[in-house]
Design a protein around this motif. Sequence first.
Motif, short mmCIF file in Angstrom:
data_model
loop_
_atom_site.label_atom_id
_atom_site.label_comp_id
_atom_site.label_asym_id
_atom_site.label_seq_id
_atom_site.Cartn_x
_atom_site.Cartn_y
_atom_site.Cartn_z
N ASP A 61 7.46 3.49 10.31
CA ASP A 61 6.70 2.51 9.71
C ASP A 61 7.21 2.09 8.42
O ASP A 61 7.07 0.99 8.05
CB ASP A 61 4.98 2.80 9.72
N VAL A 62 7.56 2.71 7.31
CA VAL A 62 7.86 2.48 6.36
C VAL A 62 9.13 1.63 6.28
O VAL A 62 9.30 0.64 5.50
CB VAL A 62 8.06 3.91 5.30
N TYR A 63 10.00 2.25 7.02
CA TYR A 63 11.22 1.59 7.28
C TYR A 63 10.94 0.17 7.79
O TYR A 63 11.64 -0.80 7.19
CB TYR A 63 12.33 2.39 8.01
N GLN A 64 10.24 0.07 8.57
CA GLN A 64 10.21 -1.29 9.28
C GLN A 64 9.29 -2.07 8.28
O GLN A 64 9.55 -3.47 8.48
CB GLN A 64 9.31 -1.22 10.93
N THR A 65 8.54 -1.61 7.65
CA THR A 65 7.59 -2.39 6.70
C THR A 65 8.65 -3.00 5.59
O THR A 65 8.70 -4.23 5.19
CB THR A 65 6.52 -1.77 6.03
N VAL A 66 9.45 -2.05 4.92
CA VAL A 66 10.45 -2.67 4.08
C VAL A 66 11.31 -3.63 4.82
O VAL A 66 11.67 -4.80 3.99
CB VAL A 66 11.34 -1.34 3.71
N ALA A 67 11.89 -3.41 5.84
CA ALA A 67 12.68 -4.29 6.42
C ALA A 67 11.92 -5.57 6.84
O ALA A 67 12.60 -6.72 6.51
CB ALA A 67 13.19 -3.99 7.79
N ALA B 106 0.91 -1.24 -0.16
CA ALA B 106 -0.19 -0.04 0.13
C ALA B 106 0.91 1.20 -0.04
O ALA B 106 2.08 1.26 0.59
CB ALA B 106 -0.92 -0.06 1.20
N GLU B 107 0.64 2.20 -0.77
CA GLU B 107 1.25 3.47 -0.76
C GLU B 107 1.90 3.91 0.50
O GLU B 107 3.19 4.20 0.84
CB GLU B 107 0.65 4.48 -1.57
N ASN B 108 1.07 4.05 1.62
CA ASN B 108 1.45 4.60 2.85
C ASN B 108 2.56 3.74 3.57
O ASN B 108 2.94 4.08 4.62
CB ASN B 108 0.27 4.65 3.48
N ASP B 109 2.77 2.40 3.11
CA ASP B 109 3.82 1.89 3.70
C ASP B 109 5.05 1.78 2.92
O ASP B 109 5.76 0.99 3.25
CB ASP B 109 3.12 0.14 3.61
N LEU B 110 5.16 2.49 1.78
CA LEU B 110 6.60 2.31 1.08
C LEU B 110 6.67 3.97 0.86
O LEU B 110 8.16 4.21 0.70
CB LEU B 110 6.40 1.69 -0.21
N LEU C 290 13.30 -10.24 12.61
CA LEU C 290 14.55 -9.51 12.04
C LEU C 290 14.20 -8.03 11.33
O LEU C 290 15.16 -7.44 11.50
CB LEU C 290 14.84 -10.51 10.73
N GLU C 291 12.99 -7.75 11.29
CA GLU C 291 12.55 -6.38 10.99
C GLU C 291 12.93 -5.62 12.12
O GLU C 291 13.65 -4.28 11.99
CB GLU C 291 11.09 -6.33 10.72
N SER C 292 12.80 -5.80 13.50
CA SER C 292 13.18 -5.25 14.34
C SER C 292 14.52 -5.02 14.66
O SER C 292 15.33 -4.23 14.98
CB SER C 292 12.48 -5.59 15.81
#
Length: 882
Positions: free
Chosen positions: A325-331, A307-311, A361-363
């Motif tokens: 939030d974007v950084y962690q979602t990409v991670a 979703a756009e708001n996640d990237l 691993l994201e965290s």
Amino acid sequence: MTRRSTRAMTRLAAACTIACAAVVQAQPRFSFDDTPGVLPKTIVPSRYAITLDLDPARDDFSGQVLINVKARKSVPFIELHASELKATRATLFSGGVARALHVVTQDESQTWRLMPVDNAPIAVGDHRIELAYSGQVHPYGEGLFRATSERNGKTEPMLATQLEAISARTVFPSFDEPVFRAAFQLTVRAPSQYEVLSNMPAEKHKVDGSATVHSFAATPAMPSYLFSVAVGHLESVSGQAAGVPLRIITAPGKREHAHYALKATQQLLPYYTQYFGVPFALPKLDQMAVPSTRWGAMEDWGLISYAENDLLVDEKKSSARTRRDVYQTVAHEVAHQWFGNLVTAASWEEIWLNEAFATWLESKATDKFNPTWKVPLDDRVPIDRAMLIDAGSATRAIRSGPVRESAVNDVFDPITYAKGGAVLTMLEHWIGPKAFQQGLAAYMRSQRLSNATAGDLWYHIGRASGRDVNAVAASWTDQPGFPLVQVQEACKDGKASVTLTQSRYLNAAGTATTQVWKIPVSMARGKAVKTQLMDSAQQTFSLGACSAQPLVVNAGGGGFYRVAYEPAALKALTASYAALGEGDRMGLLSDTFALVQSGRVPLNDYFSLLAALPRVNDPSRTMLWNVARSQLEFLDSSMAGTPAQQQVRSTGRTLLGPQLAKLGFTPAAKEEAATSELRAGLIQLLSQFDDEETVRKVLRAFDDDESGKAPLPTSLREAIIRATGVHADKARFDKLMARLKKASGEEERWLYAKALASGRDAKRAQELLAASTSDLAPPNVVTALPGMVARNSPFGEMAYQYTLSNFKRLGELSGTWGRQFLLPKAAEGFNDAERAAKLVEDQRREVGKDGDTLAAREAEAIRLRAAVKAREAAGLEKALPG
């Protein structure tokens, strides 16, 4: 797969209720034949050649699939998955001989049975299935779906996919279970004005009249749910990392918002490559921001979609929280390129191997590259949500046991993500980071391009660490719930000891179980930390010389369990709160409030601890206040409709007001992101709690922004707009509505929708609810409006009744999975126990048994709020300080 705020709940654990002791199951290593599933293991695919005719302007599509299979024994027919598809031709080729197939549609199992017309059996050996078919494009974010964006005042359609968990079968006939890995080679015919993307790079393009035929390289062997295709007008920014070409792909006009995600990927991909000692397996990595319709993100191999708001990050509008939030979602999604894609969970019963590890691993990665964000502390809110679920009867073990396909999304829930990730963090601390990494690297090498179970994982980590990891891990992954550890200290003859007693922690205190966990317990006095494995119901540990320093159990806060201290010990810890380690402060705040919720600790003890928060002035304070805000919001919701709610808000103003005054309403130049985030959170909650000075400044700032007099500071923009929604009069409501209608991106749409849903005028709430079945915004946003009204405004009953009355239309807009959330979300404002039973009844009638888990969990949340109200409301005014 990341589902963020709408992640699914899990199904009811029929095998073990809270009144019984769960049996810790064996954790065998992967065996193809022993892996559970719907399809028989007699026919095994090795390669798909898929041809799709796609046009974003059309509501339908056509396709052809050639599947190379091996018959492991002679069978009378072939069974594979297909749903919402219409077969137009079916042929089996065996040794060069073509045999016509009759297609028998089995709707309940979402399968086709392919019966040879000649009635002769299908012999052992290699065969090729050829199927031609047609299907439908979905208006919601499942299967092959349409998304739209605005370009030069015109609506631009695009097509994208979301196939996890069981939606690949709506795009092409397939063996749609994780265990059936195969190579996929795609060809797409689409109008020539559009770009076409898939998992692998395109090998050639051929013009065919007004269309172009795009042929893509074959993927490595992978499960069907990782297949991805997109068609539309697109832009991108490019880069490279770890020798891999990277692109962040957007709708036209949004590429400038893609740079942040590209930089994040350039940090993350080399780190993961080094951590696992295994390179990224594909020749490119694309990540695409879908402009509307979809939720969360999906780790499709080589073409991750979000979703756009996640990237995307808008430098002028996005808050510090959006960046995080974007950084962690990409991670999370890039981690899946190893956990889930390179090595795939054998079945949906083991999906935690994908999602829990990506969460862990994201965290880990986010904290490495952004240490000032205090990620381990920031994770407390989702962990507390998972613990609230896990302390009830509508929970399950991390390793879920049998999963019904129609309810498979239930396992994509906080138990899998947050609990799973937290348990892995605890095990890593016990085993040691080096041995844990070595074990994971061996696991990746051993199971590469294959499937895995928990048994495979613990085998390799056990070998690397020299410990019985399987036994300890199984006590956490194979039984529901988590322990409460009660602490009793003693000092005799100058020697200190502590007796720890474990029992299952339950929201309804007093219900007994006989469960036992193997708990790596860390205990600390000051800087001296001691870790012991607690593996029985009660154990006593020596602590050396007696000391006046308070003892902290679960030192660092990394264990997935609650800690209950004796009253004198809790008082001592509260008195020395600011001197504790940051993880210890967070753990004490979290545990104390949970014990209040379940009636084990007096509310006054929690407020005494809350009063100590202002003494904390280091960078961890932002995360402490974030957790305190969520706790105060719970109390506010629990007391809604009673005089006690005003007392909660008064206390909130008394506590939070001086903190905002200390920070100042206006951001300072070049201040730290944590300070900006703290200010924004305080403004939002103080506005919700009707602090007159804060509301006055909020409305003035919004009006100045609307008039062009003074644009909102980026760090405060989200907080001020959402706070304005709470107190909006008709004129401001209309302005917010106009902004929502004009919003061109997902971050903006969700912001204005949440603001509008927070208002306190019944007439305007009715107007907003009526828009939930309109074209005000894409379906993912408008169908969420009733739930947002229920959660954020006083009109929960109105939102619930609207949802019931319009369930059919809302269900059509939200899709197979989304419709299961409609009623539970619309019930989030209730705090009366009788509404819990009504929700369960309404959900079963409207959704059927596949919606039971979500309803059961929200029903438990309603009962918990009701219990806290009944227990605390009468004495709350007297109990509150000031």
